[in-house]
Structure formats: C-alpha cells, structure tokens
Write a protein that holds these residues in place. Structure first.
Motif, PDB file in Angstrom:
ATOM      1  N   ASN A  91       0.732  -1.089   0.073  1.00  0.00           N
ATOM      2  CA  ASN A  91       0.023   0.065  -0.078  1.00  0.00           C
ATOM      3  C   ASN A  91       0.861   1.189   0.189  1.00  0.00           C
ATOM      4  O   ASN A  91       0.471   2.300  -0.718  1.00  0.00           O
ATOM      5  N   ILE A  92       1.838   1.336   0.926  1.00  0.00           N
ATOM      6  CA  ILE A  92       2.701   2.572   0.958  1.00  0.00           C
ATOM      7  C   ILE A  92       3.604   2.702  -0.176  1.00  0.00           C
ATOM      8  O   ILE A  92       4.030   3.986  -0.637  1.00  0.00           O
ATOM      9  N   ALA A  93       4.079   1.528  -0.809  1.00  0.00           N
ATOM     10  CA  ALA A  93       4.765   1.616  -2.090  1.00  0.00           C
ATOM     11  C   ALA A  93       3.979   2.274  -3.115  1.00  0.00           C
ATOM     12  O   ALA A  93       4.854   3.306  -3.933  1.00  0.00           O
ATOM     13  N   ARG A  94       2.909   2.171  -3.242  1.00  0.00           N
ATOM     14  CA  ARG A  94       1.944   2.725  -4.314  1.00  0.00           C
ATOM     15  C   ARG A  94       1.922   4.541  -3.861  1.00  0.00           C
ATOM     16  O   ARG A  94       1.872   5.132  -4.846  1.00  0.00           O
ATOM     17  N   SER A  95       1.796   4.661  -2.644  1.00  0.00           N
ATOM     18  CA  SER A  95       2.030   6.094  -2.108  1.00  0.00           C
ATOM     19  C   SER A  95       3.375   6.709  -2.642  1.00  0.00           C
ATOM     20  O   SER A  95       3.256   7.861  -3.104  1.00  0.00           O
ATOM     21  N   GLU A  96       4.222   5.764  -2.361  1.00  0.00           N
ATOM     22  CA  GLU A  96       5.578   6.491  -2.657  1.00  0.00           C
ATOM     23  C   GLU A  96       5.813   6.644  -4.325  1.00  0.00           C
ATOM     24  O   GLU A  96       6.270   7.830  -4.450  1.00  0.00           O
ATOM     25  N   GLN A  97       5.220   5.966  -5.172  1.00  0.00           N
ATOM     26  CA  GLN A  97       5.119   6.219  -6.648  1.00  0.00           C
ATOM     27  C   GLN A  97       4.459   7.617  -6.710  1.00  0.00           C
ATOM     28  O   GLN A  97       5.129   8.270  -7.667  1.00  0.00           O
ATOM     29  N   MET A  98       3.556   7.804  -6.146  1.00  0.00           N
ATOM     30  CA  MET A  98       2.709   9.056  -6.223  1.00  0.00           C
ATOM     31  C   MET A  98       3.475  10.241  -5.734  1.00  0.00           C
ATOM     32  O   MET A  98       3.718  11.397  -6.430  1.00  0.00           O
ATOM     33  N   HIS A  99       4.147  10.018  -4.691  1.00  0.00           N
ATOM     34  CA  HIS A  99       5.369  11.096  -4.221  1.00  0.00           C
ATOM     35  C   HIS A  99       6.235  11.133  -5.265  1.00  0.00           C
ATOM     36  O   HIS A  99       6.859  12.416  -5.604  1.00  0.00           O
ATOM     37  N   MET A 100       6.801  10.281  -5.773  1.00  0.00           N
ATOM     38  CA  MET A 100       7.822  10.258  -6.997  1.00  0.00           C
ATOM     39  C   MET A 100       7.506  11.104  -8.109  1.00  0.00           C
ATOM     40  O   MET A 100       7.961  11.959  -8.582  1.00  0.00           O
ATOM     41  N   ASP A 101       5.998  10.667  -8.648  1.00  0.00           N
ATOM     42  CA  ASP A 101       5.443  11.431  -9.537  1.00  0.00           C
ATOM     43  C   ASP A 101       5.465  12.975  -9.205  1.00  0.00           C
ATOM     44  O   ASP A 101       5.358  13.796 -10.063  1.00  0.00           O
ATOM     45  N   ALA A 102       5.159  13.380  -7.893  1.00  0.00           N
ATOM     46  CA  ALA A 102       4.933  14.731  -7.528  1.00  0.00           C
ATOM     47  C   ALA A 102       6.154  15.595  -7.693  1.00  0.00           C
ATOM     48  O   ALA A 102       6.309  16.790  -8.294  1.00  0.00           O
TER      49      ALA A 102
END
Length: 223
Positions: A91-102
């Motif tokens: 779950n948090i890995a998916r959130s980290e991908q969003m952080h990278m994209d930001a």
C-alpha cells in the motif's frame, strides 16, 4: 546533514549487525527533459502549474535528491513486500510512487534532467543510495518486526530531510509539494507504528525528536 541523519539512524539499528551508510545528493544539471509527456502529479494543483520561479542550486539539488529518496522508499517497500507479504508495504509503495511523480512533475516543469533509473526497482544513479538500499533491505530481511522498523526509519528520515529542504526554498510550488510529501510520510509513519503495535511492540523515535514522533503518532486513529 542527510549523511549525518542517516548515519545516526542506522547506528541506532546497528544491533542488527550492519555497518553505517551515508547519503549524498545527486547533483544533476538543467537540460533536456527525458520525461516529457507525463501527466501532472496530483500534488501540483492548477494554481502551481502557472507559477514559476528561478531555482537556486540548493532547490535543484533538493528536487533531484528527493525524487531518488522517494524511490528508495518505494523500492525498499516493494522488496520487503515480496519477502514478508505484509499489505502495509504494498500500500505504501503505491503512495511512494505518487510522491515520486509529484517531485518529477517539478523536475519536468523546471526542465531538469532526472536520474535515468527511476523505473528500475533497486537500481539507483546515486551510488550512496544504492548502497543504502541494499543495507536497508538486508535489515528488513531479518524479521517482520525489523522490516516494519526499517519502514518507520525511512519515513522519519524523509520527514527530517523534507523539513531541511523546505527551510532552504522560497519557491511556492516546491514548498507545496514538499509539505504534501511530509504529510504523507507522517501518515506512513503512523501506519508502520500501528503495525508494530499490533505485534505488541511499542515504537520509539529513531531519527526525529521523541516529542515530535509522539505528536505524530497521537494523530493515529484508535481501533
């Protein structure tokens, strides 16, 4: 500062038998954008899309460093999920991908050259981050408890680094993204601490002041 923070944090986990690691920012330079065509990350709202400010070298270094630090979190969590099958890591890995994209949306906006290894799990352009990834995965491979503590260590360090980068920028869109990333890291820290609590382990601060961590964890909803 980031070398010192990671060194202190890893020293506190040295009982696991691992040596100290260090992190140095990857110093990229403005140039052709290799990520043209990506959609804007949700953390950069329409107002910030029209905002523009010349970047200092510190701001450039911060963006290029943070995209790989967020990648470090994503990659460690993906790897530990494969080993332990704990949903919190997926779950948090998916959130980290969003952080990278930001962060990447800002790298694109200011026409900086991003690291070329962002889509390769476990591969980093920064040699120190590469060594740190290997070390953290090794730490998290000892037990599920150690894996969760590694996750919390990463999130505490992200919060501290983001505090430092925010203090070094007067750029409003960078501040907006960093503040959103920090809120996300606080949420992730609560999630890892909550998983440890379910295991009967009381989480204690590893990088940030104990009072700050206690305040972050007090915001965690109780069952």
């Amino acid at each position: 500062m980031r070398k010192k923070i990671w060194g202190i944090a890893l020293l506190m986990l040295a009982a696991l038998g691992f040596t100290l690691g260090s992190v140095a920012a990857w110093h990229g330079t403005p140039g052709e954008n290799p990520y043209a065509g990506r959609t804007t990350a949700p953390m950069l709202n329409s107002t910030m899309e029209t905002y523009y400010s010349d970047l200092s070298q510190e701001e450039i270094d911060g963006l290029l460093y943070m995209v790989e630090e967020e990648k470090l979190a994503r990659d460690v969590y993906l790897t530990l999920y494969e080993q332990w099958d704990l949903p919190v890591f997926s779950n948090i890995a998916r959130s980290e991908q969003m952080h990278m994209d930001a962060v990447l949306s800002l790298i694109e906006k200011y026409n900086l050259t991003a690291p070329e290894t962002l889509d390769e799990v476990g591969v980093f352009q920064n040699d120190d981050l590469q060594a740190l990834y290997d070390q953290l995965v090794g730490m998290g491979s000892v037990s599920q408890e150690d894996a969760l503590k590694v996750g919390a260590l990463i999130e505490e360090t992200d919060i501290k680094d983001l505090e430092d980068w925010i203090a070094q920028t007067d750029n409003e869109d960078i501040k907006q993204v960093y503040e959103n990333l920090m809120a996300g890291s606080e949420s992730h820290l609560r999630a890892f601490a909550g998983q440890l609590e379910v295991m009967g382990v009381d989480y204690t601060a590893q990088v940030l002041p104990a009072e700050q961590v206690d305040e972050i964890l007090r915001l965690r909803p109780r069952p």
